[in-house]
Design an enzyme around this catalytic site. Sequence first.
Site, PDB file in Angstrom:
ATOM      1  CB  THR A 153      -1.135  -0.179   1.170  1.00 37.50           C
ATOM      2  OG1 THR A 153      -0.228  -0.656   2.493  1.00 37.50           O
ATOM      3  CG2 THR A 153      -1.874  -0.991   1.354  1.00 37.50           C
ATOM      4  CE  LYS A 179       0.530  -3.582   3.210  1.00 38.86           C
ATOM      5  NZ  LYS A 179      -0.530  -2.522   3.736  1.00 38.86           N
ATOM      6  CB  THR A 190      -2.436  -2.843   6.999  1.00 41.58           C
ATOM      7  OG1 THR A 190      -3.379  -1.753   7.980  1.00 41.58           O
ATOM      8  CG2 THR A 190      -2.690  -3.385   6.674  1.00 41.58           C
ATOM      9  CD  GLU A 276       1.830   5.318   6.326  1.00 46.71           C
ATOM     10  OE1 GLU A 276       0.982   4.763   5.618  1.00 46.71           O
ATOM     11  OE2 GLU A 276       0.987   5.609   7.903  1.00 46.71           O
ATOM     12  CG  ASN A 402      -1.144   7.922   8.198  1.00 48.48           C
ATOM     13  OD1 ASN A 402      -1.793   6.774   7.907  1.00 48.48           O
ATOM     14  ND2 ASN A 402       0.704   7.703   8.445  1.00 48.48           N
ATOM     15  CB  SER A 407      -7.525  11.989  -1.708  1.00 43.93           C
ATOM     16  OG  SER A 407      -6.903  12.321  -0.247  1.00 43.93           O
TER      17      SER A 407
END
Length: 407
Positions: A153, A179, A190, A276, A402, A407
Amino acid sequence: MNIKTILGGITAPKGFLASGIYCGLKKNKEMKDLALIYSETPCSASGVFTSNMVKGAPIYISKEHLSNKKAQAVIINSGNANTCNGDDGLGKAKRMTISTAKALNIATEDVLVASTGVIGVPLNIDIIESHIPALAKGLSKEGSSNASSAIMTTDTFKKELAIEITIAGKTVTLGSMSKGSGMIEPNMCTMLAFVTTDINISSELLEEALTKTAKVSYNRVSVDGDTSTNDTLLILANGLAENPIIDTKNDDYYTFVEALEYLNVYLAKKIAQDGEGATKLIECKILGATSEENALLLSKSVINSPLVKTAIFGCDANWGRILCALGYAKVDFNPEKVNVYFESHAGSILVCENGSSVNFNEDIALTILKEKEILIKVELSMGDYEVSTWGCDLSYDYVKINGDYRS
């Protein structure tokens, strides 16, 4: 034990094939979003799942299908978590297994399923089902890379590893892909991880080995302290290595456990490294704790602290934030016995001794903290237990990623 790293990823063990394609769940057509792992023969299988009370629909279906501790295939989609969709989500997760079983000519109960992506959005099952025949047709020994890409992702790189060990004179291979980048504090983000192996082992001992190694690998990673709804770790073992079956806790069993732990720790650290917006991998090692549980709580408290994470991002040797994080972990220890070190490839420096400041060289500390992998070493001087956990720094980009995830 001699562990040899080899190429091949999830398809390195005998009898395993994989594929990955784009089906339309993601907006970016350059990004694959549907993956399949398949064993040419039935496998012993086991899984470890999220501790979150809110669980993705695929988890319920995979748990149901694992009731006999057998499986032969795993289908995974990214781009949609299929979570918080009620009976509609459960039905669609089931349909993914039914369609996959039909394409592979195996029993539906032998197909496991996993999903990752946005929560609360109905899954477009029609485009998945329409692409499953092509997904199955594309299965190959070279398919590991495509499958690994298809489960990503916000990940910035693929996470794969394959290793070989020797058991009773036979070469045993383990392959894996995972992942995870955000919403990561597995407590089995996740986080999805899949392990294949050709070892011949009983279902009961396979399950025990997976649970044991998950505890000291994936469950010791945290990117942002958020335990996802879809955390899944699955293992399939097809026995094609033809070693004598491992059905007791003998030396062969412990050799396998050691290899599985090595594999899982390696990929767990890759998830932390790819947090991230992350620029650095952080390890917090607690030494001299009175119990493993206390050491884990203290270590997790440090790597989850936003103030510690931002200090590491800014290369600031602000050891007071570490003491603060230790102090609110609700673990009994003596602050006046605590020593703190910062370490990296550039060296090591003591920044706190017996709970107080020391006259350390800020320039040396800065050089150490500029490295990409940082160790925070905490000596409690109270017992014999030690634990390491892994996380990452907190950068401006974490908020950017985040703030507009949907979007």
